[in-house]
Scaffold this active site. Structure first.
Site, PDB file in Angstrom:
ATOM      1  N   ARG A   1      32.560 -43.149 -23.367  1.00  0.00           N
ATOM      2  CA  ARG A   1      31.922 -42.106 -22.548  1.00  0.00           C
ATOM      3  C   ARG A   1      32.404 -40.706 -22.932  1.00  0.00           C
ATOM      4  O   ARG A   1      31.714 -39.714 -22.678  1.00  0.00           O
ATOM      5  CB  ARG A   1      32.110 -42.407 -21.059  1.00  0.00           C
ATOM      6  CG  ARG A   1      31.255 -43.589 -20.607  1.00  0.00           C
ATOM      7  CD  ARG A   1      31.499 -43.950 -19.157  1.00  0.00           C
ATOM      8  NE  ARG A   1      32.846 -44.365 -18.898  1.00  0.00           N
ATOM      9  CZ  ARG A   1      33.328 -45.601 -19.073  1.00  0.00           C
ATOM     10  NH1 ARG A   1      32.530 -46.551 -19.505  1.00  0.00           N
ATOM     11  NH2 ARG A   1      34.578 -45.886 -18.811  1.00  0.00           N
TER      12      ARG A   1
ATOM     13  N   GLU B   1      44.362 -48.812 -17.196  1.00  0.00           N
ATOM     14  CA  GLU B   1      44.369 -49.216 -15.782  1.00  0.00           C
ATOM     15  C   GLU B   1      44.082 -50.718 -15.688  1.00  0.00           C
ATOM     16  O   GLU B   1      44.597 -51.405 -14.836  1.00  0.00           O
ATOM     17  CB  GLU B   1      43.314 -48.418 -15.007  1.00  0.00           C
ATOM     18  CG  GLU B   1      43.426 -48.569 -13.501  1.00  0.00           C
ATOM     19  CD  GLU B   1      42.272 -47.932 -12.747  1.00  0.00           C
ATOM     20  OE1 GLU B   1      41.367 -47.368 -13.374  1.00  0.00           O
ATOM     21  OE2 GLU B   1      42.277 -48.038 -11.512  1.00  0.00           O
TER      22      GLU B   1
END
Ligand code: AMP
Length: 173
Positions: free
Chosen positions: A61, A98
């Protein structure tokens, strides 16, 4: 308030890509021509102040925003990619995410020495991705002048991984 509109359009997807993660889906921003344009304008304002030589974007992204910004500002674009994607000689860095671990690569000849680089990604979570990308940029002999995100998940304290780097975000949760 444009920032509020952008913030409201980000869609929370619970348990993606794995249980316990609330994924921030930015595709509604891309889908709306005004929100996409305004997001790029807000990012461009920050990049302009730095007067970089290059924009570097993180797959995937970070490519969408980074490449568009480079085009708007008349700058070159350098991709930091997932492993095995770049065809020429690369530097590689492993890092933790994460949700899991990964590695990133950059072409060794991506920058001239001391080139000023702004690093772009869509989202700052724990900071491992941006830290690894910054390390790669520095391996090439360039300088990370600033790291700019569209979104920061401040509760994950990613900035603590990026101490020493100027870090900015447009939207914070
Ligand atoms: P981190 O290394 O933890 O800062 O993770 C940042 C990278 O993982 C960025 O490239 C993001 O696109 C992606 N990412 C991590 N957490 C999320 C999340 N909750 N929603 C969307 N993307 C995320």
């Amino acid at each position: 308030m444009p920032i509020e509109k952008i913030k409201q359009s980000v869609r929370d997807i619970p348990d993606f890509p794995q249980k316990g993660i609330i994924f921030k889906d930015i595709t509604p921003i891309l889908h709306d021509k005004d929100l996409f344009r305004i997001s790029l304008e807000l990012l461009a304002e920050k990049v302009k102040k730095v007067k970089p030589d290059y924009i570097c974007g993180i797959e995937s992204r970070g490519f969408i925003f980074g490449a568009a910004l480079a085009n708007i500002l008349g700058l070159g674009f350098v991709p930091v990619r997932k492993p095995g994607k770049l065809p020429y000689d690369t530097y590689k860095k492993e890092y933790s995410l994460e949700y899991g671990t990964n590695s990133l690569e950059i072409h060794k000849d991506a920058f001239h020495k001391n080139a000023k680089v702004v690093l772009i990604d869509d989202l700052l979570a724990t900071g491992g991705t941006a830290k690894a990308a910054s390390w790669l940029i520095e391996q090439c002999g360039a300088k990370v002048e600033e790291i700019i995100f569209l979104i920061e998940l401040s509760f994950l304290k990613g900035r603590s991984e990026l101490v020493g780097y100027k870090t900015e975000a447009i939207i914070t949760y």
